[in-house]
Design a protein around this motif. Sequence first.
Motif, PDB file in Angstrom:
ATOM      1  N   ALA A 104      76.856  69.813   8.769  1.00 35.69           N
ATOM      2  CA  ALA A 104      75.756  70.773   8.726  1.00 35.69           C
ATOM      3  C   ALA A 104      74.476  70.102   8.240  1.00 35.69           C
ATOM      4  O   ALA A 104      73.381  70.370   8.754  1.00 35.69           O
ATOM      5  CB  ALA A 104      76.110  71.943   7.816  1.00 35.69           C
ATOM      6  N   ALA A 105      74.597  69.226   7.234  1.00 37.02           N
ATOM      7  CA  ALA A 105      73.418  68.525   6.732  1.00 37.02           C
ATOM      8  C   ALA A 105      72.841  67.608   7.801  1.00 37.02           C
ATOM      9  O   ALA A 105      71.623  67.500   7.963  1.00 37.02           O
ATOM     10  CB  ALA A 105      73.777  67.726   5.483  1.00 37.02           C
ATOM     11  N   THR A 106      73.714  66.951   8.553  1.00 34.66           N
ATOM     12  CA  THR A 106      73.245  66.071   9.629  1.00 34.66           C
ATOM     13  C   THR A 106      72.529  66.866  10.704  1.00 34.66           C
ATOM     14  O   THR A 106      71.482  66.441  11.206  1.00 34.66           O
ATOM     15  CB  THR A 106      74.435  65.305  10.236  1.00 34.66           C
ATOM     16  N   ARG A 107      73.063  68.024  11.048  1.00 31.24           N
ATOM     17  CA  ARG A 107      72.413  68.861  12.056  1.00 31.24           C
ATOM     18  C   ARG A 107      71.045  69.334  11.575  1.00 31.24           C
ATOM     19  O   ARG A 107      70.085  69.384  12.347  1.00 31.24           O
ATOM     20  CB  ARG A 107      73.304  70.059  12.391  1.00 31.24           C
ATOM     21  N   THR A 108      70.964  69.687  10.291  1.00 26.84           N
ATOM     22  CA  THR A 108      69.674  70.136   9.756  1.00 26.84           C
ATOM     23  C   THR A 108      68.665  69.004   9.763  1.00 26.84           C
ATOM     24  O   THR A 108      67.478  69.206  10.049  1.00 26.84           O
ATOM     25  CB  THR A 108      69.857  70.671   8.330  1.00 26.84           C
ATOM     26  N   LEU A 109      69.107  67.786   9.459  1.00 25.48           N
ATOM     27  CA  LEU A 109      68.216  66.633   9.534  1.00 25.48           C
ATOM     28  C   LEU A 109      67.710  66.445  10.957  1.00 25.48           C
ATOM     29  O   LEU A 109      66.516  66.174  11.174  1.00 25.48           O
ATOM     30  CB  LEU A 109      68.956  65.377   9.053  1.00 25.48           C
ATOM     31  N   GLU A 110      68.599  66.597  11.922  1.00 23.36           N
ATOM     32  CA  GLU A 110      68.182  66.512  13.320  1.00 23.36           C
ATOM     33  C   GLU A 110      67.145  67.578  13.659  1.00 23.36           C
ATOM     34  O   GLU A 110      66.171  67.328  14.363  1.00 23.36           O
ATOM     35  CB  GLU A 110      69.390  66.645  14.249  1.00 23.36           C
ATOM     36  N   GLU A 111      67.362  68.798  13.139  1.00 23.99           N
ATOM     37  CA  GLU A 111      66.420  69.882  13.409  1.00 23.99           C
ATOM     38  C   GLU A 111      65.046  69.589  12.810  1.00 23.99           C
ATOM     39  O   GLU A 111      64.016  69.861  13.428  1.00 23.99           O
ATOM     40  CB  GLU A 111      66.971  71.194  12.843  1.00 23.99           C
ATOM     41  N   GLY A 134      74.562  58.362  15.303  1.00 17.67           N
ATOM     42  CA  GLY A 134      74.944  59.670  15.799  1.00 17.67           C
ATOM     43  C   GLY A 134      73.802  60.668  15.904  1.00 17.67           C
ATOM     44  O   GLY A 134      73.966  61.728  16.508  1.00 17.67           O
ATOM     45  N   LEU A 135      72.634  60.355  15.318  1.00 18.01           N
ATOM     46  CA  LEU A 135      71.513  61.290  15.386  1.00 18.01           C
ATOM     47  C   LEU A 135      70.956  61.358  16.803  1.00 18.01           C
ATOM     48  O   LEU A 135      70.746  60.337  17.447  1.00 18.01           O
ATOM     49  CB  LEU A 135      70.395  60.857  14.431  1.00 18.01           C
ATOM     50  N   SER A 136      70.692  62.563  17.262  1.00 15.94           N
ATOM     51  CA  SER A 136      70.085  62.742  18.579  1.00 15.94           C
ATOM     52  C   SER A 136      68.578  62.553  18.477  1.00 15.94           C
ATOM     53  O   SER A 136      67.959  62.989  17.504  1.00 15.94           O
ATOM     54  CB  SER A 136      70.398  64.133  19.134  1.00 15.94           C
TER      55      SER A 136
END
Length: 430
Positions: A104-111, A134-136
């Motif tokens: 979830a933290a990784t997704r928020t960083l991506e956002e 793994g970051l988009s």
Amino acid sequence: MSNPYPVLTLPFDIISQIFVYCLPPEDDALPWRTEAPLLLAGICRDWRDVALTVHELWNTIHLSLRPRSILKVAPLLKFWVPRAGNLPLSMSLVYKSEGSDTAAATRTLEELLDVYAPHWSSIELKIPLPTLIGLSPPEEDLASLRKLVLDLGAGWLTNRDKQLGDVFSKAPKMCELHIISGPSAKLALPWEQLTTLRLDNASRAECLRTLALVPKLVNFTVTLWAGSPGVSGSVLPPLSRLKSLTFTLSHTRGPALLHSLTLPALHHLALELQSLPEITSVTSLITRSPCFLRRLSVRMGLGWTADYFMQLFVTLDSLEELEIKKASQSLDTGLGLLKVQPHLLPNLRSLSVERTFHVRENAELLADLLESRWNIPATVSLPVQLKSFRLDSPLTEAPDADSRAVLRLARLRAEGMKIQIRSSFWSWFY
């Protein structure tokens, strides 16, 4: 009833400017309730109304986040960013991952990188290499990004031919990059436009591979591995724009790298030199380039002899500023050479000495040297005067305040030479 906040009686443009002056330094991590602008907005309703109207309070934001706090930042940004109005928005992010990183933290960083991509001016990420891979990439270019700092820890690629993801490849204004560990040359970045580069904990081979990617590099700072190999036959094409080169830990390692470089535009060099072969690596670089070195900052070894100083000085005809750090008593040998051989360092304008050893300063030698470089005899064809001298030595024992040498130094300063001596004993020269 009188206004409890007289500032609100001032014209709005004056109040706005006062509020802007309340902003903390740019390197402070925001937002905090005890700092402007959130502090100003929390004083009272009137102050809040003013603070929310002043766009200059909200067009810059600095975030220092960890996984446990990153999930809370999205609502804050939704409140903060619209307050900037039509002003250009500048955003910086420091993100330090932890062992408890969640998806979830990784997704928020991506956002964060995606939604606010056009506004990031500075990004610092301390994340494992697999997480970075793994970051988009953001949908929009990082149009405002100028500085990127990546700390990738001890992770390495298993496939030597694999290149890292292109999260930061579309940043048309990025000019400054700092890599702390990790395979820098494998990063998909706009290398061709970088002007400032710093590599920490890099191998010599990785350093050379990275330098080959940055044709427009102007400033380069590097810390090499202690285990980096010595001199080899690998030589890079000339880095024609590089003006400043700094080794943060350079003894034996820095000079080894110099053998692979040709730097015709080099103006500033900072490194540590202990042995005569290390000094030779510097003089060879200057001769091979050739370059007109203007400023040299050197940490000298304990055992420097007259040969060491002569080997260095004879190639520095263009030098204007010399800074000697960690100077021992053997420095007096070099100062004596400059006094009796005026053809050495003929363009020297500024001399700075930092002592780290408890010695009794030779005030007579200092006075002789400074006088010889200030009151230049007609028979000596020195193009410039030595105009600035600084001695920083808190442990140095000084001569009597009324000694002849000290009076000579005081006279030189009265005549216009900038002399600064920092020592508890030389208080009259602060």
